[in-house]
Design an enzyme around this catalytic site. Sequence first.
Site, PDB file in Angstrom:
ATOM      1  N   GLU A  85       5.097  -5.262  -5.949  1.00 15.21           N
ATOM      2  CA  GLU A  85       5.790  -4.216  -5.195  1.00 15.21           C
ATOM      3  C   GLU A  85       6.999  -4.781  -4.444  1.00 15.21           C
ATOM      4  O   GLU A  85       8.041  -4.150  -4.338  1.00 15.21           O
ATOM      5  CB  GLU A  85       4.833  -3.575  -4.174  1.00 15.21           C
ATOM      6  CG  GLU A  85       3.875  -2.577  -4.771  1.00 15.21           C
ATOM      7  CD  GLU A  85       4.587  -1.298  -5.185  1.00 15.21           C
ATOM      8  OE1 GLU A  85       4.915  -1.185  -6.381  1.00 15.21           O
ATOM      9  OE2 GLU A  85       4.814  -0.428  -4.338  1.00 15.21           O
ATOM     10  N   SER A 137       1.330   7.890 -17.876  1.00 14.91           N
ATOM     11  CA  SER A 137       1.297   8.225 -16.449  1.00 14.91           C
ATOM     12  C   SER A 137       1.280   9.723 -16.218  1.00 14.91           C
ATOM     13  O   SER A 137       2.099  10.455 -16.762  1.00 14.91           O
ATOM     14  CB  SER A 137       2.511   7.617 -15.745  1.00 14.91           C
ATOM     15  OG  SER A 137       2.454   7.916 -14.376  1.00 14.91           O
ATOM     16  N   ASP A 163       1.013   1.306  -0.498  1.00 16.09           N
ATOM     17  CA  ASP A 163       0.774   1.940  -1.800  1.00 16.09           C
ATOM     18  C   ASP A 163      -0.276   1.187  -2.611  1.00 16.09           C
ATOM     19  O   ASP A 163      -1.188   1.788  -3.188  1.00 16.09           O
ATOM     20  CB  ASP A 163       2.070   1.992  -2.636  1.00 16.09           C
ATOM     21  CG  ASP A 163       3.097   2.920  -2.044  1.00 16.09           C
ATOM     22  OD1 ASP A 163       2.973   3.247  -0.855  1.00 16.09           O
ATOM     23  OD2 ASP A 163       4.024   3.319  -2.772  1.00 16.09           O
ATOM     24  N   GLY A 196       8.862   7.250  -9.682  1.00  7.79           N
ATOM     25  CA  GLY A 196       9.952   6.999  -8.738  1.00  7.79           C
ATOM     26  C   GLY A 196      10.191   8.120  -7.748  1.00  7.79           C
ATOM     27  O   GLY A 196      11.309   8.332  -7.307  1.00  7.79           O
ATOM     28  N   ALA A 197       9.135   8.874  -7.394  1.00 11.07           N
ATOM     29  CA  ALA A 197       9.335  10.035  -6.515  1.00 11.07           C
ATOM     30  C   ALA A 197       8.565   9.924  -5.208  1.00 11.07           C
ATOM     31  O   ALA A 197       8.478  10.880  -4.459  1.00 11.07           O
ATOM     32  CB  ALA A 197       8.929  11.305  -7.256  1.00 11.07           C
ATOM     33  N   GLY A 198       7.962   8.761  -4.928  1.00 10.09           N
ATOM     34  CA  GLY A 198       7.285   8.597  -3.642  1.00 10.09           C
ATOM     35  C   GLY A 198       5.787   8.782  -3.708  1.00 10.09           C
ATOM     36  O   GLY A 198       5.132   8.869  -2.674  1.00 10.09           O
ATOM     37  N   LEU A 199       5.236   8.820  -4.919  1.00 12.12           N
ATOM     38  CA  LEU A 199       3.782   8.977  -5.027  1.00 12.12           C
ATOM     39  C   LEU A 199       3.102   7.662  -5.434  1.00 12.12           C
ATOM     40  O   LEU A 199       1.941   7.650  -5.810  1.00 12.12           O
ATOM     41  CB  LEU A 199       3.431  10.084  -6.026  1.00 12.12           C
ATOM     42  CG  LEU A 199       3.894  11.491  -5.636  1.00 12.12           C
ATOM     43  CD1 LEU A 199       3.443  12.510  -6.670  1.00 12.12           C
ATOM     44  CD2 LEU A 199       3.365  11.883  -4.260  1.00 12.12           C
ATOM     45  N   GLY A 200       3.862   6.589  -5.363  1.00 14.19           N
ATOM     46  CA  GLY A 200       3.249   5.280  -5.610  1.00 14.19           C
ATOM     47  C   GLY A 200       3.025   4.970  -7.079  1.00 14.19           C
ATOM     48  O   GLY A 200       2.093   4.233  -7.421  1.00 14.19           O
ATOM     49  N   SER A 216       4.763   3.065  -9.059  1.00 15.06           N
ATOM     50  CA  SER A 216       4.944   1.642  -9.389  1.00 15.06           C
ATOM     51  C   SER A 216       3.759   0.831  -8.890  1.00 15.06           C
ATOM     52  O   SER A 216       3.303  -0.099  -9.562  1.00 15.06           O
ATOM     53  CB  SER A 216       6.255   1.102  -8.823  1.00 15.06           C
ATOM     54  OG  SER A 216       6.208   1.089  -7.418  1.00 15.06           O
ATOM     55  N   LYS A 245      -0.717   7.779  -4.674  1.00 15.48           N
ATOM     56  CA  LYS A 245      -1.029   7.901  -3.253  1.00 15.48           C
ATOM     57  C   LYS A 245      -0.119   8.954  -2.599  1.00 15.48           C
ATOM     58  O   LYS A 245       0.984   9.242  -3.075  1.00 15.48           O
ATOM     59  CB  LYS A 245      -0.875   6.554  -2.545  1.00 15.48           C
ATOM     60  CG  LYS A 245       0.585   6.068  -2.412  1.00 15.48           C
ATOM     61  CD  LYS A 245       1.225   6.414  -1.120  1.00 15.48           C
ATOM     62  CE  LYS A 245       2.704   6.616  -1.074  1.00 15.48           C
ATOM     63  NZ  LYS A 245       3.728   6.165  -1.822  1.00 15.48           N
TER      64      LYS A 245
END
Length: 383
Positions: free
Chosen positions: A189, A145, A201, A150-154, A156, A24
Amino acid sequence: MSSPVTKTSSSDQFESFVVTAPAKLILFGEHSVVYGKTAIAASIGLRIKLELRPNVEEDRICIDFSDIGVQKSWTCKEVRHGVFLYKPQSDSAEDGQAFQKAILKFLQSEGNTSDKLQLRSLVCFFYLLGTISENAIPLKAKVESKIPIGAGLGSSAALSVCLATGLLRIAGKCEPDKKEVCRLAHLSERILHGPLASGLDNNVSTFGGVIAFCSGTLTSRGPLPKLKLLLVNSHVERTTKSLLEFVRSQRRDSPTVVDAIMAAMDAVSKSCLVILEEMRQSGISNNHHRQLGNLIDYNQSLLESLKVSHPSLQEIIEIARQHGLHGKLTGAGGGGFAVILVPPDVDGETVAEVRKRLDAANFSSWEIELDPEGVLVNKEETV
Ligand code: PMV
């Protein structure tokens, strides 16, 4: 604590299948969404893929998540005693935390790993397995993946959405209800990012498209506008959890000021919704892009006032600005990714020049498209 569960039976067998879920991108409203304001986010064409197969050779649960260096297996008996014995009795935060602790103890007692990312992904797997399934059944789970982790693109949330879909499908032997997938992915989450995680997310990754999200609920979902975007990785590591706590501490210290910033962010997101609706009705114009560019600038300035930007993000945004483009951080900030809007009248040469300059400053960039699909089952070709 529930009673020990029984051994696997032949009825636990299932047909292999693949689940994929998208990353996302938050367009507007990160952080303010945690305080009941509106955020706008969209699914993008980077997906995580989970392959689930029955383990017909041995009574073991095998996890292969090579992208983060996890290749491990446990006997079903070990999982029954280390995980299923502690299945939560309810969705309450206390039961969830107690279950998470039991899983951590199980993983650490085996001397399995101390790597945080590996541990978090394994906790996520066992948390959902123990919550959804009645029993530990022999299976092989392979995760690949395309989403930077872990960079803010959802990443997890996409993993949780895939796992929830796959495990519900095995347990119910039918296509799971997306609302249930989303609810379970949100539980996971909250385990990973703490109780403040808004649920944005997992909603985007489950349902796909452009969504407006407010107070824990998806408030609208529309067709994707044809937006061209540049996604830029600052390569600065950060954790969502600590940034969420940092904003919370600011709100504790200066509630009226921080609430006014959040209210302004809400106005930005709501203005974006109006523009998106106009784009749908009358087609995309340069004027829409000019207005979106202004909103991007406002949102970035508001995020800077919450001190969640980072010098590397500022550098990326400044490079874009020097070429007449508008950019902002996306996600929790503190590093991670920035997003730059590329209006239709900007030529390929300008985009190439911006990317060259970003590259020279050691940032990686991608020209991306929005992806209308949320979680999908058996669509191997999408990865
Ligand atoms: O984990 P990230 O970087 O995608 O950030 C999530 C967005 C926040 O609004 C900061 C947190 C949340 O739970 O919505």
